[in-house]
Design a protein around this motif. Structure first.
Motif, short mmCIF file in Angstrom:
data_model
loop_
_atom_site.label_atom_id
_atom_site.label_comp_id
_atom_site.label_asym_id
_atom_site.label_seq_id
_atom_site.Cartn_x
_atom_site.Cartn_y
_atom_site.Cartn_z
N LEU A 12 0.85 -0.98 -0.15
CA LEU A 12 0.04 0.19 -0.29
C LEU A 12 0.83 1.38 -0.43
O LEU A 12 0.87 2.13 -0.67
CB LEU A 12 -1.74 -0.04 1.29
CG LEU A 12 -1.71 -1.08 1.56
CD1 LEU A 12 -2.55 -0.85 2.79
CD2 LEU A 12 -2.82 -1.46 0.21
N THR A 13 2.15 1.61 0.83
CA THR A 13 2.98 2.01 0.84
C THR A 13 4.05 2.17 0.58
O THR A 13 4.43 0.77 1.22
CB THR A 13 2.30 2.90 2.80
OG1 THR A 13 2.73 2.95 3.48
CG2 THR A 13 0.51 4.05 2.46
N THR A 14 4.80 3.25 0.92
CA THR A 14 6.49 2.70 1.09
C THR A 14 6.99 4.16 0.89
O THR A 14 6.72 5.48 0.30
CB THR A 14 6.82 1.94 -0.49
OG1 THR A 14 7.01 3.34 -1.49
CG2 THR A 14 6.83 0.91 -0.70
N LYS A 15 8.21 3.86 1.53
CA LYS A 15 9.23 4.76 2.63
C LYS A 15 10.34 4.94 2.46
O LYS A 15 11.00 3.94 3.17
CB LYS A 15 8.40 5.42 3.70
CG LYS A 15 9.18 7.52 3.67
CD LYS A 15 8.63 7.64 5.30
CE LYS A 15 9.53 8.91 5.33
NZ LYS A 15 9.81 9.25 7.09
N CYS A 16 11.00 5.26 1.03
CA CYS A 16 12.99 4.56 0.82
C CYS A 16 13.55 5.57 1.74
O CYS A 16 13.58 6.78 1.08
CB CYS A 16 12.70 4.30 -0.16
SG CYS A 16 11.54 2.62 -1.02
N HIS A 17 14.68 4.97 2.17
CA HIS A 17 15.64 5.74 2.24
C HIS A 17 17.37 5.17 1.76
O HIS A 17 17.62 4.04 1.56
CB HIS A 17 16.01 5.80 3.66
CG HIS A 17 14.36 6.02 4.49
ND1 HIS A 17 14.28 7.79 4.79
CD2 HIS A 17 13.86 4.93 5.03
CE1 HIS A 17 13.45 7.05 5.41
NE2 HIS A 17 12.58 6.05 5.64
N GLY A 18 17.70 5.56 1.07
CA GLY A 18 19.36 4.91 0.01
C GLY A 18 20.13 5.55 0.92
O GLY A 18 20.72 5.83 1.89
N ASN A 19 21.42 4.19 0.43
CA ASN A 19 22.32 4.22 0.65
C ASN A 19 23.75 5.06 -0.12
O ASN A 19 22.81 4.81 -1.05
CB ASN A 19 23.15 3.35 1.26
CG ASN A 19 22.96 2.04 0.88
OD1 ASN A 19 23.42 1.27 -0.56
ND2 ASN A 19 22.44 0.57 1.50
#
Length: 108
Positions: A47-54
């Motif tokens: 339903l939802t995503t909140k992504c953080h890169g590296n």
């Protein structure tokens, strides 16, 4: 409309977005089923995503999802997970979470 564009990009393995979104995570999850993952749940819907890169080009994403087989239609239980996803030559690939590794107790 943009979701349709994102879906089309994901289907052909293109990286139309620099940060994974719901469509990218769902498509990567579905690719695990095609690869023969025994932990895949065909009824899982992100339903939802909140992504953080590296710095390595992979992402950690907080995802919420439901089971479309939940008998409480319209009042489904909401589940959460953190997935590791990375862009490969073939598109996006899940490295951990959802169907990778030991399965959590989701009562499904």
């Amino acid at each position: 409309m943009w979701q349709a564009v994102g879906w089309a990009c994901s289907l052909v393995g293109l990286a139309c977005s620099s940060v994974p979104n719901v469509v990218v995570v769902q498509t990567a999850y579905e690719r695990e089923a095609a690869a023969g993952s025994k932990l895949h749940d065909k009824d899982l819907q992100v339903l939802t995503t909140k992504c953080h890169g590296n710095s390595g080009g992979s992402f950690l994403c907080e995802v919420s999802f439901i089971s479309t087989k939940d008998p409480n239609k319209g009042n489904e239980r909401l589940f959460f997970d953190v997935v590791a996803i990375a862009r490969t030559a073939d598109g996006w690939e899940l490295n951990s979470g959802l169907c990778k590794g030991p399965r959590g107790n989701y009562d499904r």
